[in-house]
Design an enzyme around this catalytic site. Structure first.
Site, short mmCIF file in Angstrom:
data_model
loop_
_atom_site.label_atom_id
_atom_site.label_comp_id
_atom_site.label_asym_id
_atom_site.label_seq_id
_atom_site.Cartn_x
_atom_site.Cartn_y
_atom_site.Cartn_z
N ASP A 80 0.89 -1.22 0.08
CA ASP A 80 0.19 0.06 0.11
C ASP A 80 0.88 1.28 -0.17
O ASP A 80 2.00 1.37 0.71
CB ASP A 80 -1.05 -0.07 1.10
CG ASP A 80 -1.93 1.05 1.23
OD1 ASP A 80 -2.13 1.48 0.23
OD2 ASP A 80 -2.56 1.25 2.26
N HIS A 81 0.57 2.17 -0.95
CA HIS A 81 1.21 3.44 -0.87
C HIS A 81 3.02 3.30 -0.72
O HIS A 81 3.46 3.69 0.33
CB HIS A 81 0.87 4.41 0.22
CG HIS A 81 -0.70 4.82 0.12
ND1 HIS A 81 -1.07 5.73 -0.86
CD2 HIS A 81 -1.88 4.21 0.73
CE1 HIS A 81 -2.09 5.88 -0.66
NE2 HIS A 81 -2.96 5.20 0.11
N GLU A 138 -2.48 6.15 -8.26
CA GLU A 138 -3.08 7.17 -7.72
C GLU A 138 -3.12 8.56 -8.40
O GLU A 138 -2.12 8.99 -8.92
CB GLU A 138 -2.83 7.68 -6.18
CG GLU A 138 -2.53 6.29 -5.34
CD GLU A 138 -3.19 6.36 -4.09
OE1 GLU A 138 -3.62 5.34 -3.53
OE2 GLU A 138 -3.75 7.65 -3.37
N HIS A 216 -9.83 4.82 -1.60
CA HIS A 216 -8.79 5.04 -0.10
C HIS A 216 -9.56 5.91 0.61
O HIS A 216 -10.48 6.67 0.52
CB HIS A 216 -7.44 5.59 -0.75
CG HIS A 216 -6.65 4.51 -1.20
ND1 HIS A 216 -5.61 4.25 -1.01
CD2 HIS A 216 -6.65 3.96 -2.54
CE1 HIS A 216 -4.79 3.46 -1.72
NE2 HIS A 216 -5.52 3.17 -2.70
N GLY A 217 -8.83 5.73 1.94
CA GLY A 217 -9.50 6.63 3.20
C GLY A 217 -10.88 6.15 3.63
O GLY A 217 -11.83 7.04 3.73
ZN ZN Z 1 -4.66 5.13 0.93
#
Ligand code: ZN
Length: 289
Positions: A80-81, A138, A216-217
Site C-alpha cells: 500500500d502506498h 493514484e 482509499h480513506g
Molecule cells: Zn490509501
C-alpha cells in the site's frame, strides 16, 4: 485457486467490493483473516512502507501465502502506498500480489512516468515467473495520514477531485490495472465527520478509465456513501484508521483493567477481537449483507 484479478472481476459483476485492511502486526493479520473467513469473502491485507518495515516484507508474504495455501483461501497481500520504483520492486520481488505506486503528489506527467516504470517492471516479472501482480496508481491528492484529524487536510477540495478525462489519459498512458481516484475521500478520520463522496464522479471515472477503481480513506465514511460508491463502480475499499482506533482503544482498556497481566496473548486478545469486529462490520457492508 482464484487470483486477485479474478476476485476483483467477480466483485464488480456482483456489485460488491473487496475490503483492504492495513495491518502492522500478527494480531491485525489474524483479526482481518478471521473476519473474512467468517463471511467467506476474499480479502486484501495492506502494508504501507512503514508497516512493511515493521512487520517484515518476507514475513508478511510468508504469512499470507501460508493461509492461502493451507486453507485454499483467497487472501492477498498489497504493498500500500509505495512511493518509489525501488520500494515497489522490493515488494514485487518479495512476493506481494499487488503494489500501489503513489505518485499523486507529483505533477500528472511525472506520476505517469513513475507509474509506467512500475507497470513495466511488474509485467516483466509476470511474464518471466508466471505471476499476475496487479499495479495500482493514484491520481488526485487525498492526504497522507491514517489518524484522527481536526479538519480536512489542506489541498483537498471538490475542485481537486479526479476528472474522467485525467483518469482516461492516465490509464491509457500507464497501463495500470487499478486506479485510485480522488472522489471526496480523504485519508484519516475527521472529527466533525468526513466529507461526502461523489458517486456520480465515481461512475464517470470508472467508465472513462476502463479499469476497476479503488477507494482509499474508507474510515469515517457513512454506510450510505459506501453503498452508493460501490454501486457507482468502486471495487476495492481501503480501511486503516478504524482498525488502528479499535486496536489502540481496546489495548489501552485491557492494560488499564489488568495491570498485573504479563502474557502478551492475554493482554492483546481484546485488541484482536476489536479489530476483528471492525473488519467484519465493514466486510458485511461492502458485501451487501
Ligand atoms: Zn490509501
Amino acid at each position: 485457486m482464484k487470483t486477485l484479478r479474478e476476485c476483483i472481476k467477480e466483485a464488480e459483476a456482483k456489485g460488491v467490493a473487496l475490503g483492504h485492511f492495513n495491518i502492522a502486526n500478527l494480531e491485525g493479520f489474524h483479526a482481518v483473516y478471521r473476519a473474512a473467513k467468517k463471511l467467506g469473502v476474499p480479502v486484501i491485507i495492506g502494508l504501507s512502507e512503514g508497516e512493511e518495515d515493521f512487520v517484515g516484507r518476507e514475513e508478511a508474504v510468508a504469512l499470507v501465502r501460508t493461509i492461502r495455501e493451507r486453507g485454499n483461501y483467497p487472501i492477498f497481500l498489497n504493498a500500500d502506498h509505495h512511493y518509489s520504483l525501488e520500494s515497489v520492486k522490493n515488494a514485487i520481488d518479495a512476493g506481494f500480489d499487488a503494489v500501489i505506486i503513489d505518485g499523486a503528489k507529483l505533477p500528472l506527467e511525472e506520476n505517469i512516468i513513475l507509474t509506467k516504470k512500475c507497470v513495466e517492471y511488474a509485467k516483466g516479472v509476470n511474464t518471466k515467473d508466471g505471476r499476475d501482480i496487479l499495479v495500482e496508481a493514484e491520481i488526485g491528492f487525498i492526504g497522507v495520514s491514517s489518524k484522527i484529524l481536526d479538519a480536512i487536510p489542506e489541498g483537498i477540495s471538490e475542485t481537486t477531485m479526479t476528472s474522467g478525462k485525467d483518469a482516461e489519459y492516465f490509464v491509457s498512458q500507464t497501463g495500470v490495472d487499478l486506479l485510485a481516484p480522488s472522489v471526496g475521500n480523504i485519508h484519516g478520520m475527521v472529527k466533525g465527520g468526513n466529507p461526502r463522496l461523489h458517486p456520480e464522479r465515481v461512475k464517470e471515472i470508472r467508465q472513462a478509465a476502463g479499469v476497476p477503481l479503488v477507494l482509499h480513506g474508507g474510515s469515517g465514511i457513512t454506510d450510505e456513501d459506501f453503498t452508493n460508491a460501490i454501486e457507482a463502480g468502486v471495487a476495492i475499499i481501503h480501511i486503516s484508521t478504524e482498525l488502528r482506533l479499535a486496536y489502540s482503544q481496546a489495548l489501552k482498556k485491557s492494560l488499564a483493567e489488568n495491570p498485573d497481566e504479563l502474557a502478551p496473548y492475554k493482554i492483546l486478545q481484546p485488541a484482536v477481537a476489536a479489530m476483528e469486529a471492525a473488519a467484519e462490520a465493514r466486510l458485511k457492508l461492502f458485501n451487501g449483507r
